[in-house]
Design a protein around this motif. Structure first.
Motif, PDB file in Angstrom:
ATOM      1  N   LYS A 757      -1.868  -7.042  -5.578  1.00 15.96           N
ATOM      2  CA  LYS A 757      -2.612  -8.123  -6.216  1.00 15.96           C
ATOM      3  C   LYS A 757      -3.154  -9.043  -5.126  1.00 15.96           C
ATOM      4  CE  LYS A 757      -0.206  -8.319 -10.672  1.00 15.96           C
ATOM      5  NZ  LYS A 757      -1.382  -8.216 -11.549  1.00 15.96           N
ATOM      6  N   ILE A 758      -4.445  -9.319  -5.207  1.00 12.53           N
ATOM      7  CA  ILE A 758      -5.118 -10.204  -4.262  1.00 12.53           C
ATOM      8  C   ILE A 758      -5.810 -11.291  -5.072  1.00 12.53           C
ATOM      9  CG2 ILE A 758      -6.867 -10.373  -2.441  1.00 12.53           C
ATOM     10  CD1 ILE A 758      -6.527  -7.311  -2.062  1.00 12.53           C
ATOM     11  N   GLY A 759      -5.606 -12.564  -4.728  1.00  8.62           N
ATOM     12  CA  GLY A 759      -6.282 -13.567  -5.531  1.00  8.62           C
ATOM     13  C   GLY A 759      -6.008 -14.990  -5.121  1.00  8.62           C
ATOM     14  N   LYS A 760      -6.477 -15.895  -5.952  1.00  6.66           N
ATOM     15  CA  LYS A 760      -6.350 -17.330  -5.705  1.00  6.66           C
ATOM     16  C   LYS A 760      -6.539 -18.060  -7.030  1.00  6.66           C
ATOM     17  CE  LYS A 760     -11.206 -18.391  -5.153  1.00  6.66           C
ATOM     18  NZ  LYS A 760     -12.135 -19.338  -4.569  1.00  6.66           N
ATOM     19  N   ARG A 761      -6.229 -19.347  -7.027  1.00  8.56           N
ATOM     20  CA  ARG A 761      -6.557 -20.156  -8.190  1.00  8.56           C
ATOM     21  C   ARG A 761      -8.075 -20.327  -8.280  1.00  8.56           C
ATOM     22  NH1 ARG A 761      -2.178 -23.236  -6.184  1.00  8.56           N
ATOM     23  NH2 ARG A 761      -3.596 -24.828  -5.377  1.00  8.56           N
ATOM     24  N   ALA A 762      -8.556 -20.458  -9.496  1.00  6.95           N
ATOM     25  CA  ALA A 762     -10.005 -20.602  -9.706  1.00  6.95           C
ATOM     26  C   ALA A 762     -10.234 -21.557 -10.863  1.00  6.95           C
ATOM     27  CB  ALA A 762     -10.641 -19.241  -9.966  1.00  6.95           C
ATOM     28  N   MET A 763     -11.471 -21.618 -11.330  1.00  2.00           N
ATOM     29  CA  MET A 763     -11.885 -22.614 -12.313  1.00  2.00           C
ATOM     30  C   MET A 763     -11.337 -22.309 -13.690  1.00  2.00           C
ATOM     31  SD  MET A 763     -15.760 -21.187 -12.230  1.00  2.00           S
ATOM     32  CE  MET A 763     -15.485 -20.680 -10.514  1.00  2.00           C
ATOM     33  N   PRO A 764     -11.121 -23.350 -14.510  1.00  2.00           N
ATOM     34  CA  PRO A 764     -10.711 -23.133 -15.900  1.00  2.00           C
ATOM     35  C   PRO A 764     -11.858 -22.564 -16.726  1.00  2.00           C
ATOM     36  CG  PRO A 764     -11.105 -25.471 -15.507  1.00  2.00           C
ATOM     37  CD  PRO A 764     -11.220 -24.783 -14.174  1.00  2.00           C
ATOM     38  N   TYR A 765     -11.547 -22.214 -17.967  1.00  2.00           N
ATOM     39  CA  TYR A 765     -12.535 -21.598 -18.853  1.00  2.00           C
ATOM     40  C   TYR A 765     -13.663 -22.563 -19.178  1.00  2.00           C
ATOM     41  CZ  TYR A 765     -14.653 -19.574 -23.020  1.00  2.00           C
ATOM     42  OH  TYR A 765     -15.543 -19.048 -23.925  1.00  2.00           O
ATOM     43  N   ASP A 766     -14.846 -22.058 -19.149  1.00  2.00           N
ATOM     44  CA  ASP A 766     -15.972 -22.694 -19.825  1.00  2.00           C
ATOM     45  C   ASP A 766     -16.888 -21.596 -20.332  1.00  2.00           C
ATOM     46  OD1 ASP A 766     -18.371 -22.187 -18.070  1.00  2.00           O
ATOM     47  OD2 ASP A 766     -17.175 -23.299 -16.616  1.00  2.00           O
ATOM     48  N   ALA A 767     -17.626 -21.883 -21.381  1.00  2.00           N
ATOM     49  CA  ALA A 767     -18.403 -20.845 -22.059  1.00  2.00           C
ATOM     50  C   ALA A 767     -19.765 -20.629 -21.443  1.00  2.00           C
ATOM     51  CB  ALA A 767     -18.553 -21.196 -23.536  1.00  2.00           C
ATOM     52  N   THR A 768     -20.314 -21.642 -20.766  1.00  2.00           N
ATOM     53  CA  THR A 768     -21.688 -21.520 -20.274  1.00  2.00           C
ATOM     54  C   THR A 768     -21.865 -22.045 -18.851  1.00  2.00           C
ATOM     55  OG1 THR A 768     -22.220 -23.655 -21.310  1.00  2.00           O
ATOM     56  CG2 THR A 768     -22.683 -21.667 -22.592  1.00  2.00           C
ATOM     57  N   GLY A 769     -20.783 -22.468 -18.206  1.00  2.00           N
ATOM     58  CA  GLY A 769     -20.881 -23.022 -16.863  1.00  2.00           C
ATOM     59  C   GLY A 769     -20.511 -22.018 -15.792  1.00  2.00           C
ATOM     60  N   ASP A 770     -19.951 -22.500 -14.680  1.00  2.00           N
ATOM     61  CA  ASP A 770     -19.676 -21.639 -13.533  1.00  2.00           C
ATOM     62  C   ASP A 770     -18.624 -20.574 -13.826  1.00  2.00           C
ATOM     63  OD1 ASP A 770     -21.568 -22.772 -11.963  1.00  2.00           O
ATOM     64  OD2 ASP A 770     -20.195 -23.999 -10.772  1.00  2.00           O
ATOM     65  N   TYR A 771     -17.694 -20.874 -14.724  1.00  2.00           N
ATOM     66  CA  TYR A 771     -16.702 -19.853 -15.062  1.00  2.00           C
ATOM     67  C   TYR A 771     -17.394 -18.638 -15.694  1.00  2.00           C
ATOM     68  CZ  TYR A 771     -12.961 -17.403 -17.481  1.00  2.00           C
ATOM     69  OH  TYR A 771     -12.110 -16.429 -17.939  1.00  2.00           O
ATOM     70  N   PHE A 772     -18.236 -18.884 -16.679  1.00  2.00           N
ATOM     71  CA  PHE A 772     -18.954 -17.782 -17.320  1.00  2.00           C
ATOM     72  C   PHE A 772     -19.865 -17.075 -16.327  1.00  2.00           C
ATOM     73  CE2 PHE A 772     -22.782 -16.301 -19.624  1.00  2.00           C
ATOM     74  CZ  PHE A 772     -22.182 -15.289 -20.372  1.00  2.00           C
ATOM     75  N   LYS A 773     -20.511 -17.834 -15.495  1.00  2.00           N
ATOM     76  CA  LYS A 773     -21.415 -17.235 -14.508  1.00  2.00           C
ATOM     77  C   LYS A 773     -20.632 -16.413 -13.481  1.00  2.00           C
ATOM     78  CE  LYS A 773     -24.720 -20.992 -15.176  1.00  2.00           C
ATOM     79  NZ  LYS A 773     -25.263 -22.259 -14.629  1.00  2.00           N
ATOM     80  N   SER A 774     -19.395 -16.822 -13.182  1.00  2.00           N
ATOM     81  CA  SER A 774     -18.570 -16.036 -12.267  1.00  2.00           C
ATOM     82  C   SER A 774     -18.160 -14.700 -12.883  1.00  2.00           C
ATOM     83  CB  SER A 774     -17.327 -16.840 -11.862  1.00  2.00           C
ATOM     84  OG  SER A 774     -17.687 -17.950 -11.077  1.00  2.00           O
ATOM     85  N   TYR A 775     -17.996 -14.701 -14.197  1.00  2.00           N
ATOM     86  CA  TYR A 775     -17.745 -13.434 -14.900  1.00  2.00           C
ATOM     87  C   TYR A 775     -18.928 -12.491 -14.701  1.00  2.00           C
ATOM     88  CZ  TYR A 775     -18.257 -10.426 -19.035  1.00  2.00           C
ATOM     89  OH  TYR A 775     -18.496  -9.373 -19.887  1.00  2.00           O
ATOM     90  N   LEU A 776     -20.133 -13.014 -14.815  1.00  2.00           N
ATOM     91  CA  LEU A 776     -21.323 -12.202 -14.588  1.00  2.00           C
ATOM     92  C   LEU A 776     -21.390 -11.749 -13.133  1.00  2.00           C
ATOM     93  CD1 LEU A 776     -24.000 -14.361 -16.501  1.00  2.00           C
ATOM     94  CD2 LEU A 776     -22.517 -12.556 -17.417  1.00  2.00           C
ATOM     95  N   MET A 777     -21.078 -12.657 -12.228  1.00  2.00           N
ATOM     96  CA  MET A 777     -21.132 -12.340 -10.799  1.00  2.00           C
ATOM     97  C   MET A 777     -20.156 -11.227 -10.430  1.00  2.00           C
ATOM     98  SD  MET A 777     -18.947 -13.072  -7.991  1.00  2.00           S
ATOM     99  CE  MET A 777     -18.200 -14.677  -8.244  1.00  2.00           C
ATOM    100  N   ASN A 778     -18.967 -11.256 -10.994  1.00  2.00           N
ATOM    101  CA  ASN A 778     -17.926 -10.295 -10.634  1.00  2.00           C
ATOM    102  C   ASN A 778     -18.159  -8.916 -11.231  1.00  2.00           C
ATOM    103  OD1 ASN A 778     -15.050  -9.553  -9.754  1.00  2.00           O
ATOM    104  ND2 ASN A 778     -14.951  -9.249 -11.960  1.00  2.00           N
ATOM    105  N   TYR A 779     -18.995  -8.807 -12.252  1.00  2.00           N
ATOM    106  CA  TYR A 779     -19.135  -7.562 -13.009  1.00  2.00           C
ATOM    107  C   TYR A 779     -19.412  -6.349 -12.121  1.00  2.00           C
ATOM    108  CZ  TYR A 779     -19.960  -4.992 -17.362  1.00  2.00           C
ATOM    109  OH  TYR A 779     -19.878  -4.117 -18.413  1.00  2.00           O
ATOM    110  N   PRO A 780     -20.371  -6.413 -11.199  1.00  2.00           N
ATOM    111  CA  PRO A 780     -20.604  -5.238 -10.340  1.00  2.00           C
ATOM    112  C   PRO A 780     -19.503  -5.024  -9.294  1.00  2.00           C
ATOM    113  CG  PRO A 780     -22.561  -6.643 -10.467  1.00  2.00           C
ATOM    114  CD  PRO A 780     -21.423  -7.443 -10.998  1.00  2.00           C
ATOM    115  N   LEU A 781     -18.770  -6.081  -8.969  1.00  2.00           N
ATOM    116  CA  LEU A 781     -17.715  -5.948  -7.960  1.00  2.00           C
ATOM    117  C   LEU A 781     -16.489  -5.256  -8.522  1.00  2.00           C
ATOM    118  CD1 LEU A 781     -16.411  -6.574  -5.187  1.00  2.00           C
ATOM    119  CD2 LEU A 781     -15.699  -8.782  -6.174  1.00  2.00           C
ATOM    120  N   GLY A 782     -16.007  -5.718  -9.680  1.00  2.00           N
ATOM    121  CA  GLY A 782     -14.784  -5.133 -10.213  1.00  2.00           C
ATOM    122  C   GLY A 782     -14.628  -5.231 -11.707  1.00  2.00           C
ATOM    123  N   GLY A 783     -15.720  -5.572 -12.424  1.00  2.00           N
ATOM    124  CA  GLY A 783     -15.617  -5.796 -13.846  1.00  2.00           C
ATOM    125  C   GLY A 783     -15.955  -4.614 -14.725  1.00  2.00           C
ATOM    126  N   ALA A 784     -16.484  -3.547 -14.157  1.00  2.00           N
ATOM    127  CA  ALA A 784     -16.849  -2.355 -14.931  1.00  2.00           C
ATOM    128  C   ALA A 784     -16.214  -1.129 -14.276  1.00  2.00           C
ATOM    129  CB  ALA A 784     -18.367  -2.200 -14.978  1.00  2.00           C
TER     130      ALA A 784
END
Length: 944
Positions: A757-784
């Protein structure tokens, strides 16, 4: 589509189906075999069944309730078609068939389906292999192109390299799911003793490692040629599609595939034992386990239904004899009886996890099981026994058909094994027809005084706990001279059109979120709901803000323990009486707790909603909180915690949370608690937490059912007298500073894999801000599946069964994590690849192709988001919990379609700095520490 109206009596379903062979204009070579409709007063799945000239069976079920289709191709081949010493081929093929075909490139199957917004997978068992996709309805032709290409044009793309990579992947899967799991090797050892030598079920579906090593590419080719022809397959499609167009596509893509060798059904000979066989095994476990099984019949045998009812009476839950004699009395932490059936054989199966606090001696457990069986013989069968099992079967049938996937899977399975896609009426009839005499007859025929297999699994070094000395050793498996038999010269498929051209998707369906309604009970409890008329069911979830987060860290586990106790007796009725009442309704009521909330989940047929809610009220407002229940539940909880210390994944999860959030905060300690914190809890603690947590001021409700708002709100009025203000969460202690770039190594001697396991603390949930955008950002890296991390570690290197990365956020904190379970011998190498992928992505971000892939996949995938009542409930809860606008998904869709690559790459640059992350590895220190240190990371060794 409102086809699921529960009949007033089971008999109403028995004459519901009608079949016809009316002529229809069909593509040349396609024959209509039958049309089955279902009356509005009945339970069933309407369908049409066709056959192509090459023998492919096609089953079509139309359901326009959601803009999606589910495609399933089931081949009547599983591990039972293999030969002795040649195991693992069917499961290996499940992997191989995702590696491209003549006209579909490497890794393109996953990429194509995922980019289309769909989900996909394949599964293998003893008797069949299936491949399936759920996609937006406009993607159907593309799915048929993919599935037909691997059916007819797989072999030209098969290479030695692909074969070797997937053989390693299967070995990794075995290591992760079997060798590195508590009790993981139990089933394969048990089946060697239960079935005769050479029986098709005597080897594991995943295969013996030696057999996998023995296989070669030619063996794989021959296995495919023998079993994967269209005449040994069923194509089933369910959902929103045009039937005429679908048949034309099916004929186009599948019709030219040559017929394979003829396939006949396996001989169904009842398994017998000449004497009771005792076997044992030491394992890295805490709880001694006893497993017993009697051979019985096979799937759909005339005695199957009566045996199912017998299993339920003896050990099917809190009202059963085994529960009363083993769990209720504290001799076992868990125990149960079931009657699982496969195509060729069934087992009357009994298990018990012994309670070490009562000695853990499995001979005592065996004796209590025998006494329970003898007690049944004296007790006999009651009218209530029959009624509750029949009601449960009927209810489970309804709940199992809430999704298109569930209906398609049912149709495909029944066609494959029985040649009859919709057997619901048949099954209802055979269960309704079981009598008391039938149950006693099968008891006397298959159980009473009959030989059995008894297996003891005990902690390492505690052989004295086994039930009986071993008296059976499985013979060494023979190795068949050839890997596959019955392969003839097979014509290669040719095509009248250019198959290399991927079909273009039709116009995307209009995706609409569920129409929601809101209301408040008289005491102010907010309710959010939506109407779903596909099944006559109601799903209600009552959420109570608080959960583990409301508890003092010294009392970790209290929220879960309180919920568990609320699942027990009330002031009016015992645990068994309440369980019996729910069983008679076919309903379920479950209290639980998680990090930020306690909850009550209710599932019921609409016709039994009032009675079920009365039980919810009784459990919620009049809990028994009896000392005997508390002591038993607490002891089970403690033993479960101790047991979980045998699971490398649980160890990794709990240790990683403690490193990230601190062992003195509720985010750093599991909501299950620790041995010390749970051991210190008292019944008074439970009563006190109940008063703080289970208040109306903490409550919110979501409900999905086939009733409108007014009717449902009237049904919920019984909760309007609930009182109490909301509870304030205690202050959170400061979170620890992270030693970025540091490796923490937790030693698990003998571990078959290393959990990274590799990681760190990150931002809390939000539906339309940087948290959601980070979900989009991570998708090609490790989300699919076809993300950079997974393709590298799984598909290219063969280090793991799967690797991923993700952002997870709650209301206060979040985290980023990249993780995988990898082969022990490549632990350091896997760390290097993780670092390379994260560093490369952080520095350069995604490509234009990856941006488009992400957009297509996530936006089109929204068609699948609201299909089942459970999905609808989750959607509404997200709105409630985080105070979102009801149309937040529209804002998300706009972000997905317009966000720039530069914005996402800027997020990658700021959120994926590896030197801010810590690394945890749970594995065999003696084998991995040297190579890890050689990478230059500072290493701290942790103790369990």
């Amino acid at each position: 589509m409102k086809k699921w109206i529960l009949a007033a009596a089971i008999s109403a379903a028995l004459t519901a189906c009608s079949a016809s062979q009316s002529p229809t204009a069909l593509p040349q070579g396609v024959t209509l075999l039958e049309t089955v409709t279902v009356a509005d007063s009945a339970v069933g799945i309407p369908y049409k069944k066709y056959m192509l000239a090459n023998g492919l069976t096609v089953v079509l079920h139309q359901d326009s309730s959601d803009p999606l289709v589910h495609v399933d191709v089931t081949y009547h081949v599983g591990s039972a078609r293999e030969l002795p010493g040649r195991s693992g081929f069917a499961h290996l093929f499940e992997h191989m068939m995702f590696q491209g075909s003549e006209h579909v490139g490497d890794e393109q199957h996953f990429k194509t389906v995922t980019e289309a917004g769909g989900t996909l997978n394949g599964t293998t068992n003893t008797d069949r292999t299936n491949y399936f996709e759920t996609v937006p309805s406009n993607q159907l032709e593309k799915m048929l192109w993919l599935e037909s290409d691997r059916m007819g044009y797989f072999l030209p793309a098969l290479t030695e390299e692909k074969f070797e990579v997937q053989r390693e992947t299967v070995k990794n899967e075995r290591a992760q799911r079997i060798d590195n799991q508590p009790y993981g090797r139990m089933n394969e050892r048990f089946n060697q003793a239960f079935y005769p030598a050479g029986h098709q079920y005597s080897w594991p579906v995943i295969g013996w490692p030696a057999d996998l090593d023995r296989a070669n590419v030619d063996d794989v080719k021959h296995f495919f040629q023998r079993w994967y022809g269209p005449n040994n397959a069923t194509l089933t499609i369910g959902g929103d599609f045009d039937e005429v167009q679908a048949l034309a596509w099916i004929n186009k893509y599948f019709g030219e595939i040559p017929r394979g060798p003829e396939v006949t059904g396996e001989t169904k000979e009842l398994v017998t034992l000449d004497a009771t066989r005792y076997i044992s095994m030491e394992d890295r476990v805490h709880l001694p386990l006893l497993r017993i099984a009697f051979p019985t019949v096979y799937a759909s045998h005339e005695d199957e239904a009566a045996l199912d009812l017998l299993a339920n009476i003896i050990g099917g839950g809190p009202t059963s004899l085994v529960y009363k004699n083993l769990v209720k009395d504290g001799y076992a932490v868990q125990a149960g009886v079931s009657h699982p059936c496969q195509e060729l054989a069934c087992q009357f199966s009994i298990y018990a996890l012994a309670n070490p606090a009562r000695g853990g001696q499995l001979s005592d457990i065996e004796q209590r099981v025998k006494e329970s069986i003898a007690e049944f013989e004296q007790r006999g069968v009651t009218d209530a026994d029959l009624q509750k099992v029949k009601v449960q079967f009927e209810a489970s049938t309804i709940f199992g058909l809430q999704s298109v996937k569930g209906k398609v899977s049912t149709l495909a399975l029944n066609q494959t094994f029985f040649g009859d896609p919709d057997r619901i009426a048949f099954d209802l009839k055979r269960y309704a027809g079981v009598t008391k005499a039938d149950v006693m007859r099968v008891f006397n025929t298959y159980i009473k005084g009959k030989p059995m297999v008894v297996m003891s699994v005990v902690p390492e070094g505690q052989k004295q706990l086994i039930a009986h000395a071993d008296n059976f050793v499985a013979p060494a498996p023979k190795v068949a001279d050839e890997a596959v038999s019955g392969v003839n010269a097979i014509a290669l498929a040719s095509s009248s059109f250019d198959r290399s051209v991927m079909p273009v998707a039709q116009q995307a369906p209009v995706i609409t979120a569920p129409v929601l309604w809101t209301g408040n009970l008289q005491n102010g409890i907010p309710v959010m709901g939506t109407t779903s008329e596909e099944t006559p069911t109601v799903e209600l979830v009552i959420y109570l803000n608080g959960g583990h987060r409301l508890v003092d860290i010294k009392q970790a586990g209290l929220a879960n323990l309180t919920a568990s106790l609320l699942n027990e007796s009330s002031q009016k009725r015992t645990t068994e009486e309440l369980a019996q009442a729910l069983e008679m309704l076919g309903s379920s009521v479950s209290f639980g707790a998680s990090t930020y909330q306690s909850y009550i989940k209710v599932s019921t047929l609409t016709s039994h909603l009032d009675e079920t809610l009365a039980i919810v009220n009784e459990k919620l407002f009049e809990p028994g909180f009896k000392a005997a229940d508390f002591e038993r539940i607490k002891q089970q909880h403690l033993q479960s915690l101790q047991h979980m210390q045998s699971d490398p994944n649980y160890i990794a999860d709990s240790t990683f949370d403690a490193l990230l959030f601190g062992a003195d905060t509720p985010l750093g300690v599991s909501s299950q608690g620790t041995m010390a914190s749970v051991a210190a809890l008292t019944l008074e603690d439970v009563r006190a937490f109940y008063q703080v947590q289970y208040r109306a001021g903490n409550a919110q409700m979501v409900v999905v059912g086939d009733l409108n708002k007014d009717k449902l709100m009237n049904k919920l009025a019984g909760f309007a007298t609930w009182q109490g203000d909301s509870s304030k969460l205690p202050a959170m202690k400061p979170l620890p500073a992270l030693a970025g770039g540091h490796v923490y190594l937790l030693d698990k001697p003998g571990a078959a894999q290393s959990v990274i396991k590799i990681g760190k603390r990150a931002m809390p949930y939000d539906a339309t801000g940087d948290y959601f955008k980070s979900y989009l950002m991570n998708y090609p890296l490790g989300g699919a599946f076809n993300s950079r991390i997974n393709l590298n570690l799984r598909e290219d290197k063969g280090y793991t069964y799967g690797a991923r990365s993700y952002f997870s956020g709650g209301s206060e904190e979040g985290l980023f994590e990249a993780s995988a379970s990898v082969r022990t011998d490549v632990t350091a190498e896997a760390m290097v690849e993780f670092a390379n992928e994260i560093n490369g992505y952080q520095a350069s971000g995604m490509t234009e192709k990856e941006l488009m892939f992400m957009r297509n996949s996530i936006s089109q995938g929204q068609a699948l988001d609201y299909e089942t009542p459970y999905q609808k409930a989750g959607f509404m809860r997200r709105i409630q919990r985080f105070g979102l606008d009801a149309d937040f998904t529209q804002t998300q869709a706009q972000i997905i379609n317009t966000i720039s690559k530069e914005t996402l790459n800027k997020l990658a640059s700021s959120e994926l700095k590896l030197d801010e992350m810590i690394v945890l590895i749970v594995g065999d220190r003696a084998k991995i520490e040297k190579n890890i240190k050689a990478l230059g990371y500072p290493v701290t060794v942790l103790e369990l």
